[in-house]
Design an enzyme around this catalytic site. Structure first.
Site, PDB file in Angstrom:
ATOM      1  N   GLU A  28      85.633  39.390  72.510  1.00 39.41           N
ATOM      2  CA  GLU A  28      84.123  39.904  71.619  1.00 39.41           C
ATOM      3  C   GLU A  28      84.577  41.312  71.412  1.00 39.41           C
ATOM      4  OE1 GLU A  28      79.970  38.411  71.132  1.00 39.41           O
ATOM      5  OE2 GLU A  28      80.781  38.729  73.437  1.00 39.41           O
ATOM      6  N   LEU A  29      84.645  42.100  69.739  1.00 40.31           N
ATOM      7  CA  LEU A  29      84.481  43.368  69.356  1.00 40.31           C
ATOM      8  C   LEU A  29      82.881  43.803  69.987  1.00 40.31           C
ATOM      9  CD1 LEU A  29      85.495  45.829  67.943  1.00 40.31           C
ATOM     10  CD2 LEU A  29      84.294  44.820  66.414  1.00 40.31           C
ATOM     11  N   ASP A  30      82.908  44.773  70.954  1.00 40.31           N
ATOM     12  CA  ASP A  30      82.087  45.674  71.188  1.00 40.31           C
ATOM     13  C   ASP A  30      81.121  44.844  71.910  1.00 40.31           C
ATOM     14  OD1 ASP A  30      83.144  47.792  69.862  1.00 40.31           O
ATOM     15  OD2 ASP A  30      82.169  47.813  68.886  1.00 40.31           O
TER      16      ASP A  30
ATOM     17  N   ILE B  29      90.922  47.197  66.120  1.00 46.09           N
ATOM     18  CA  ILE B  29      90.811  46.317  67.856  1.00 46.09           C
ATOM     19  C   ILE B  29      91.688  45.570  68.345  1.00 46.09           C
ATOM     20  CG2 ILE B  29      89.446  43.791  67.772  1.00 46.09           C
ATOM     21  CD1 ILE B  29      88.370  45.203  64.601  1.00 46.09           C
ATOM     22  N   LEU B  30      91.049  45.181  69.374  1.00 43.73           N
ATOM     23  CA  LEU B  30      92.548  44.180  69.964  1.00 43.73           C
ATOM     24  C   LEU B  30      92.443  42.888  70.015  1.00 43.73           C
ATOM     25  CD1 LEU B  30      92.427  46.373  73.189  1.00 43.73           C
ATOM     26  CD2 LEU B  30      93.940  46.606  71.770  1.00 43.73           C
TER      27      LEU B  30
ATOM     28  N   ASN C  51      86.096  50.186  78.220  1.00 38.80           N
ATOM     29  CA  ASN C  51      84.965  51.395  76.406  1.00 38.80           C
ATOM     30  C   ASN C  51      84.361  52.114  76.370  1.00 38.80           C
ATOM     31  OD1 ASN C  51      86.264  51.328  74.302  1.00 38.80           O
ATOM     32  ND2 ASN C  51      84.554  50.482  72.911  1.00 38.80           N
TER      33      ASN C  51
ATOM     34  N   SER D  68      77.732  53.568  75.545  1.00 41.48           N
ATOM     35  CA  SER D  68      77.445  52.335  76.813  1.00 41.48           C
ATOM     36  C   SER D  68      79.015  52.708  77.060  1.00 41.48           C
ATOM     37  CB  SER D  68      76.744  50.854  76.040  1.00 41.48           C
ATOM     38  OG  SER D  68      76.117  50.559  75.477  1.00 41.48           O
TER      39      SER D  68
ATOM     40  N   HIS E 266      81.241  52.506  73.860  1.00 43.02           N
ATOM     41  CA  HIS E 266      80.931  52.822  72.425  1.00 43.02           C
ATOM     42  C   HIS E 266      80.283  53.937  72.241  1.00 43.02           C
ATOM     43  CE1 HIS E 266      80.069  50.197  68.875  1.00 43.02           C
ATOM     44  NE2 HIS E 266      79.324  50.634  68.763  1.00 43.02           N
TER      45      HIS E 266
ATOM     46  N   GLU F 169      78.203  60.901  76.797  1.00 41.61           N
ATOM     47  CA  GLU F 169      79.305  60.125  77.300  1.00 41.61           C
ATOM     48  C   GLU F 169      80.504  60.548  78.300  1.00 41.61           C
ATOM     49  OE1 GLU F 169      81.814  58.791  73.608  1.00 41.61           O
ATOM     50  OE2 GLU F 169      79.253  58.724  72.023  1.00 41.61           O
TER      51      GLU F 169
ATOM     52  N   GLY G  74      89.703  63.053  71.158  1.00 42.84           N
ATOM     53  CA  GLY G  74      90.204  62.735  72.419  1.00 42.84           C
ATOM     54  C   GLY G  74      89.543  64.057  73.582  1.00 42.84           C
ATOM     55  N   SER G  75      87.704  64.024  73.280  1.00 41.76           N
ATOM     56  CA  SER G  75      86.808  64.638  74.338  1.00 41.76           C
ATOM     57  C   SER G  75      86.699  63.737  74.533  1.00 41.76           C
ATOM     58  CB  SER G  75      85.989  64.854  73.095  1.00 41.76           C
ATOM     59  OG  SER G  75      84.470  63.945  72.812  1.00 41.76           O
ATOM     60  N   ASN G  76      86.878  62.711  75.463  1.00 45.39           N
ATOM     61  CA  ASN G  76      86.913  61.886  76.370  1.00 45.39           C
ATOM     62  C   ASN G  76      87.547  61.727  76.662  1.00 45.39           C
ATOM     63  OD1 ASN G  76      83.730  59.718  76.096  1.00 45.39           O
ATOM     64  ND2 ASN G  76      83.966  60.316  73.806  1.00 45.39           N
TER      65      ASN G  76
HETATM   66  C1  GRF Z   1      83.568  58.417  70.244  1.00 47.37           C
HETATM   67  O1  GRF Z   1      81.802  58.865  69.890  1.00 47.37           O
HETATM   68  C2  GRF Z   1      83.828  56.963  71.820  1.00 47.37           C
HETATM   69  O2  GRF Z   1      82.297  56.339  71.900  1.00 47.37           O
HETATM   70  C3  GRF Z   1      83.947  56.449  70.500  1.00 47.37           C
HETATM   71  O3  GRF Z   1      84.740  57.411  69.278  1.00 47.37           O
HETATM   72  C4  GRF Z   1      84.608  58.310  69.998  1.00 47.37           C
HETATM   73  C5  GRF Z   1      85.733  59.219  70.170  1.00 47.37           C
HETATM   74  O4  GRF Z   1      85.664  60.351  70.861  1.00 47.37           O
HETATM   75  N1  GRF Z   1      84.555  55.247  70.226  1.00 47.37           N
HETATM   76  P1  GRF Z   1      86.508  61.143  70.784  1.00 47.37           P
HETATM   77  O5  GRF Z   1      87.819  61.105  70.234  1.00 47.37           O
HETATM   78  O6  GRF Z   1      86.896  60.816  72.633  1.00 47.37           O
HETATM   79  O7  GRF Z   1      86.063  62.697  71.362  1.00 47.37           O
END
Ligand code: GRF
Length: 248
Positions: A169-171, A118-119, A133, A162, A135, A200, A39-41
């Site tokens: 379509e996945l990613d 995958i949704l 999303n 990205s 990626h 990110e 969950g760092s994002n």
């Molecule tokens: C990130 O690298 C993101 O790009 C990918 O999964 C990772 C999630 O990291 N989809 P976090 O859980 O947000 O730390």
């Protein structure tokens, strides 16, 4: 909530998706964040919200009960919901339950932040143009898993991340913004991943901010438009796109 897979399919009410704010006229954009891991994002979005990003993170939903992201949500006073995928017999049944859970928070935007599932096309269609999303690669290169290792093995010199709209379509959905990271001779997958992750945390809040301000949309033909201009290629951090918090 009882898993749809155990009790048959439940008919879900169709909930209209709220559109993002028109600048200056509406309240903060309701957001639901889907997670599976650290969950760092998510944390970057929470921090950005605290710093004035006009979003209201209404819930964090995890398919993994032990995800650290849930702790981050708790610490921030955001409702954390677990919807474990294991009891469900099919992806469709899980996503129907997920759609019902998410709809209860009436989001205008769903943010996938390390959500390792995958949704289904049905879920994506329901929230078309309202799912983002992130990626960890320069899409369209290296869709799927283990992107850092694969970039190293392929002898790439540049790697990155990205942010894209989600399609069936996945990613494969249209990319809005990318951040590039040079691959250094001494790089291993872990060090590279850490450098990508730092960026990110800049590009995701940046794209969410554009969406929240009503500046970013997906048009009827699945092309992203920023400030009314169709993006014919992804924007690049530091080249096309000024984002707050970007390193000098
Ligand atoms: C990130 O690298 C993101 O790009 C990918 O999964 C990772 C999630 O990291 N989809 P976090 O859980 O947000 O730390």
């Amino acid at each position: 909530m009882s898993p749809a897979g155990q009790g048959g399919h439940r008919a879900l009410p169709v909930v209209p998706v709220r559109h993002p704010a028109t600048p200056g006229t509406s309240p903060h954009l309701g957001v639901v964040v889907l997670v599976s891991g650290s969950g760092s994002n998510l944390q970057a979005l929470i921090d950005a919200q605290r710093a004035g990003l006009p979003i209201d993170i209404r819930a964090v939903v995890s398919n993994e009960p032990a995800a650290f992201a849930l702790q981050r949500a708790r610490d921030a006073g955001i409702p954390g919901e677990v919807l474990d995928h294991r009891p469900f017999h099919s992806r469709e049944a899980y996503d129907a339950a997920l759609a019902g859970l998410v709809a209860g928070f009436d989001p205008g935007l769903i943010v996938l932040a390390g959500f390792m599932r995958i949704l289904t096309a049905d879920f994506v269609a329901r929230y078309r143009g309202h799912i983002l999303n992130i990626h960890p690669s320069l899409l369209p290169s290296f869709r799927g898993l283990h992107t850092h290792r694969r970039a190293l093995e392929a002898g790439e010199r540049v790697h990155g991340a990205s942010v894209h709209f989600v399609t069936a379509e996945l990613d494969g959905g249209p990319v809005v913004l990318q951040a590039e990271v040079p691959i250094l001779p001494q790089d291993g997958a872990e060090g590279l991943a850490a450098r990508v992750l730092k960026l990110e945390h800049i590009i995701y809040p940046c794209v969410v901010a554009w969406f929240a301000a009503g500046r970013l949309r997906l048009d009827a033909t699945d092309r992203p438009a920023l400030d009314g201009q169709i993006l014919t290629r992804p924007l690049r951090l530091g080249v096309d796109a000024p984002c707050p918090g970007r390193p000098a």
